[in-house]
Enzyme design. Structure first.
Site, PDB file in Angstrom:
ATOM      1  N   GLY A 273       5.675  -0.852   6.597  1.00 24.01           N
ATOM      2  CA  GLY A 273       7.026  -0.314   6.724  1.00 24.01           C
ATOM      3  C   GLY A 273       7.081   0.853   7.675  1.00 24.01           C
ATOM      4  O   GLY A 273       6.300   0.965   8.621  1.00 24.01           O
ATOM      5  N   ARG A 274       7.990   1.755   7.394  1.00 20.93           N
ATOM      6  CA  ARG A 274       8.235   2.916   8.234  1.00 20.93           C
ATOM      7  C   ARG A 274       7.066   3.912   8.119  1.00 20.93           C
ATOM      8  O   ARG A 274       6.658   4.279   7.036  1.00 20.93           O
ATOM      9  CB  ARG A 274       9.543   3.565   7.783  1.00 20.93           C
ATOM     10  CG  ARG A 274       9.877   4.895   8.375  1.00 20.93           C
ATOM     11  CD  ARG A 274      11.186   5.391   7.797  1.00 20.93           C
ATOM     12  NE  ARG A 274      11.480   6.769   8.179  1.00 20.93           N
ATOM     13  CZ  ARG A 274      11.088   7.832   7.508  1.00 20.93           C
ATOM     14  NH1 ARG A 274      10.365   7.678   6.395  1.00 20.93           N
ATOM     15  NH2 ARG A 274      11.392   9.040   7.908  1.00 20.93           N
TER      16      ARG A 274
ATOM     17  N   HIS B 125      10.758   1.345  -2.055  1.00 19.89           N
ATOM     18  CA  HIS B 125       9.511   0.586  -2.180  1.00 19.89           C
ATOM     19  C   HIS B 125       9.753  -0.685  -2.989  1.00 19.89           C
ATOM     20  O   HIS B 125       9.308  -1.783  -2.624  1.00 19.89           O
ATOM     21  CB  HIS B 125       8.438   1.422  -2.895  1.00 19.89           C
ATOM     22  CG  HIS B 125       7.963   2.599  -2.134  1.00 19.89           C
ATOM     23  ND1 HIS B 125       7.514   3.744  -2.748  1.00 19.89           N
ATOM     24  CD2 HIS B 125       7.866   2.839  -0.800  1.00 19.89           C
ATOM     25  CE1 HIS B 125       7.144   4.624  -1.837  1.00 19.89           C
ATOM     26  NE2 HIS B 125       7.349   4.100  -0.650  1.00 19.89           N
TER      27      HIS B 125
ATOM     28  N   HIS C 160       9.322   4.453  -5.415  1.00 20.75           N
ATOM     29  CA  HIS C 160      10.753   4.689  -5.531  1.00 20.75           C
ATOM     30  C   HIS C 160      11.515   3.404  -5.209  1.00 20.75           C
ATOM     31  O   HIS C 160      10.912   2.370  -4.912  1.00 20.75           O
ATOM     32  CB  HIS C 160      11.213   5.873  -4.672  1.00 20.75           C
ATOM     33  CG  HIS C 160      10.819   5.795  -3.227  1.00 20.75           C
ATOM     34  ND1 HIS C 160      11.355   4.874  -2.355  1.00 20.75           N
ATOM     35  CD2 HIS C 160       9.945   6.534  -2.496  1.00 20.75           C
ATOM     36  CE1 HIS C 160      10.853   5.041  -1.164  1.00 20.75           C
ATOM     37  NE2 HIS C 160       9.982   6.040  -1.211  1.00 20.75           N
TER      38      HIS C 160
ATOM     39  N   ALA D  64       0.979   5.141   6.737  1.00 17.50           N
ATOM     40  CA  ALA D  64      -0.206   6.014   6.796  1.00 17.50           C
ATOM     41  C   ALA D  64      -0.002   7.211   7.710  1.00 17.50           C
ATOM     42  O   ALA D  64      -0.966   7.822   8.171  1.00 17.50           O
ATOM     43  CB  ALA D  64      -1.444   5.223   7.241  1.00 17.50           C
TER      44      ALA D  64
ATOM     45  N   GLN E 241       0.841  -1.193   0.000  1.00 17.91           N
ATOM     46  CA  GLN E 241       0.000   0.000   0.000  1.00 17.91           C
ATOM     47  C   GLN E 241       0.876   1.242   0.000  1.00 17.91           C
ATOM     48  O   GLN E 241       1.857   1.324   0.750  1.00 17.91           O
ATOM     49  CB  GLN E 241      -0.873  -0.021   1.254  1.00 17.91           C
ATOM     50  CG  GLN E 241      -1.081   1.303   1.957  1.00 17.91           C
ATOM     51  CD  GLN E 241      -2.217   2.105   1.385  1.00 17.91           C
ATOM     52  OE1 GLN E 241      -3.220   1.528   0.978  1.00 17.91           O
ATOM     53  NE2 GLN E 241      -2.072   3.405   1.350  1.00 17.91           N
ATOM     54  N   THR E 242       0.554   2.193  -0.842  1.00 18.12           N
ATOM     55  CA  THR E 242       1.221   3.488  -0.775  1.00 18.12           C
ATOM     56  C   THR E 242       0.326   4.565  -1.346  1.00 18.12           C
ATOM     57  O   THR E 242      -0.508   4.298  -2.203  1.00 18.12           O
ATOM     58  CB  THR E 242       2.564   3.477  -1.538  1.00 18.12           C
ATOM     59  OG1 THR E 242       3.177   4.764  -1.422  1.00 18.12           O
ATOM     60  CG2 THR E 242       2.363   3.165  -3.002  1.00 18.12           C
ATOM     61  N   ARG E 243       0.515   5.778  -0.828  1.00 21.92           N
ATOM     62  CA  ARG E 243      -0.146   6.945  -1.423  1.00 21.92           C
ATOM     63  C   ARG E 243       0.899   7.827  -2.085  1.00 21.92           C
ATOM     64  O   ARG E 243       0.587   8.906  -2.565  1.00 21.92           O
ATOM     65  CB  ARG E 243      -0.908   7.739  -0.359  1.00 21.92           C
ATOM     66  CG  ARG E 243      -0.002   8.489   0.613  1.00 21.92           C
ATOM     67  CD  ARG E 243      -0.786   9.343   1.586  1.00 21.92           C
ATOM     68  NE  ARG E 243       0.044  10.297   2.286  1.00 21.92           N
ATOM     69  CZ  ARG E 243       0.680  10.056   3.420  1.00 21.92           C
ATOM     70  NH1 ARG E 243       0.569   8.861   3.979  1.00 21.92           N
ATOM     71  NH2 ARG E 243       1.412  10.984   3.998  1.00 21.92           N
TER      72      ARG E 243
END
Length: 388
Positions: A290-291, A205, A202, A294, A196-198
């Site tokens: 991850g770090r 990721h 890169h 959200a 998941q990413t917004r």
């Protein structure tokens, strides 16, 4: 008019029965004249996203906007009133003038009827308490808190129906949970990890995704495309970046790009749980956290979103959490690493914040190849040039 009702299973396997556009179909058609006579309620873009997530089963076991007992229990105990794990109350906020609505109410967005809610209850929102517990702050500069405080002071509760899945700007990649499960089953993936990413993709990721892909059969790249804050990179740019990356650098048979239509709440740890639970409903067996998952600003600790999962017993969520530390390119190691694998201090590391990336893009500067693939950098550079 054919009415579409939510799926109601938390299991990752496909459900039986007839599905239309990935949504369970009601056993009857509804008379448009009768529909026209019902009261109407205009909803926000965020509530429309919640409606879709509820109706398609992405927020299963929820089948509608939560009642007061569930609202209070989720805020206080990270569980629904019956004890089922859940982390953020999914509510239908209204002002005092609509708090008296009961029975079937048609929901409309920008003048178009999109679904309905069978209102069974209305109750007062405890906004300050909700902000403190869910967002860990009452600071109105927090985008999630600001959105909460801007809503009406009452919540309506009840099961929902959706008239049609809004495929939006990404119809080729917009799949319901049932449709994603069908792809997973057709490909024979016995285990699938979701990412998941917004943010734009890169190299860090990519590193996390490919490490995870060494452990499982398939990778679901699931970028969030619902409402985000104004300075986030637009969804169309992010999806285009994924497309060019997948074309050259990922095994096609083991990856699936599909958009996640939820709105972003920026609730940090609580939202990490919500993201994991909803991905379980898409048929996923593993989820990467991850770090600062959200997160926004400095409201949450770097790994709070990983630590919060200790609130549940092993296996209780029905999905395995893969926890990764911060990753970056080390000039001395000559590769992507994490604090677990790199012996060098930060002076050896290439780390660009989201703010710094946006500054470089606005200035027309190239992003380092160690930070992002050249093809992705070109997509981002072109997007920012168009916005200049």
């Amino acid at each position: 008019m054919t009415i579409l009702l939510p799926t109601t299973s938390t299991l990752p396997s496909p459900l039986g029965g007839t599905l239309v556009n990935g949504v369970r179909r009601a056993g009857h058609d509804f008379d448009p004249a009768e529909l026209a006579a019902l009261p109407r309620l205009s909803i926000s873009e965020r509530t429309l996203a919640d409606l879709e997530m509820l109706a398609t089963g992405a927020y299963s076991p929820l089948t509608g906007f939560v009642n007061e007992a569930d609202y209070l229990s989720v805020i206080e105990r990270l569980r629904l009133a019956d004890g089922t794990p859940w982390s953020i109350p999914i509510t239908l906020p209204v002002d005092a003038g609509h708090a008296g609505l009961r029975g079937r109410v048609v929901l409309s967005f920008e003048g178009q009827d999109v679904g309905w809610v069978d209102v069974q209850e209305a109750y007062a929102a405890r906004k300050a308490w909700e902000a403190r517990e869910v967002y860990r702050t009452e600071d109105e500069t927090h985008p999630g808190v600001a959105a909460l405080y801007a809503q009406g002071d009452f919540n309506l509760a009840g099961p929902v129906a959706l008239f049609e899945v809004p495929r939006g700007a990404f119809p080729r990649h917009h799949r319901t949970p049932a449709e994603v499960r069908e792809v997973i089953e057709a490909r024979g993936w016995r285990s699938t990890v979701a990412f998941q990413t917004r943010n734009p993709i890169h190299r860090a990721h990519e590193y996390l995704q490919k490490v995870a892909l060494e452990l499982v059969d398939g990778l679901l790249l699931h970028p969030l495309v619902g409402t985000t804050k104004g300075d986030d990179v637009p969804a169309d740019t992010r999806v285009q970046a994924y497309e060019v990356l997948l074309e050259k650098y990922y095994p096609q048979a083991r990856t699936l790009l599909s958009v996640y239509p939820a709105a972003m709440r920026y609730a940090g740890p609580r939202e990490a749980i919500l993201h994991a639970l909803s991905r379980r409903n898409y048929g996923v067996t593993h989820f990467i956290v991850g770090r600062d998952h959200a997160g926004v600003g400095s409201y949450y600790g770097t790994y709070d979103a990983q630590e919060i999962f200790s609130a549940y017993t092993p296996g209780e969520l029905g999905i395995q959490i893969l926890k990764f530390e911060h990753t970056f390119y080390c000039n001395s190691c000559g590769q992507l690493v994490s604090p677990r694998t790199c012996p060098h201090d930060s002076s050896h590391h290439l780390v660009l914040s989201g703010t710094r990336v946006r500054e470089k893009l606005r200035a027309g500067e190239n992003l380092p190849a160690e930070f992002t693939r050249p093809e992705v950098a070109e997509v981002l550079r072109a997007a920012y040039a168009d916005r200049a």
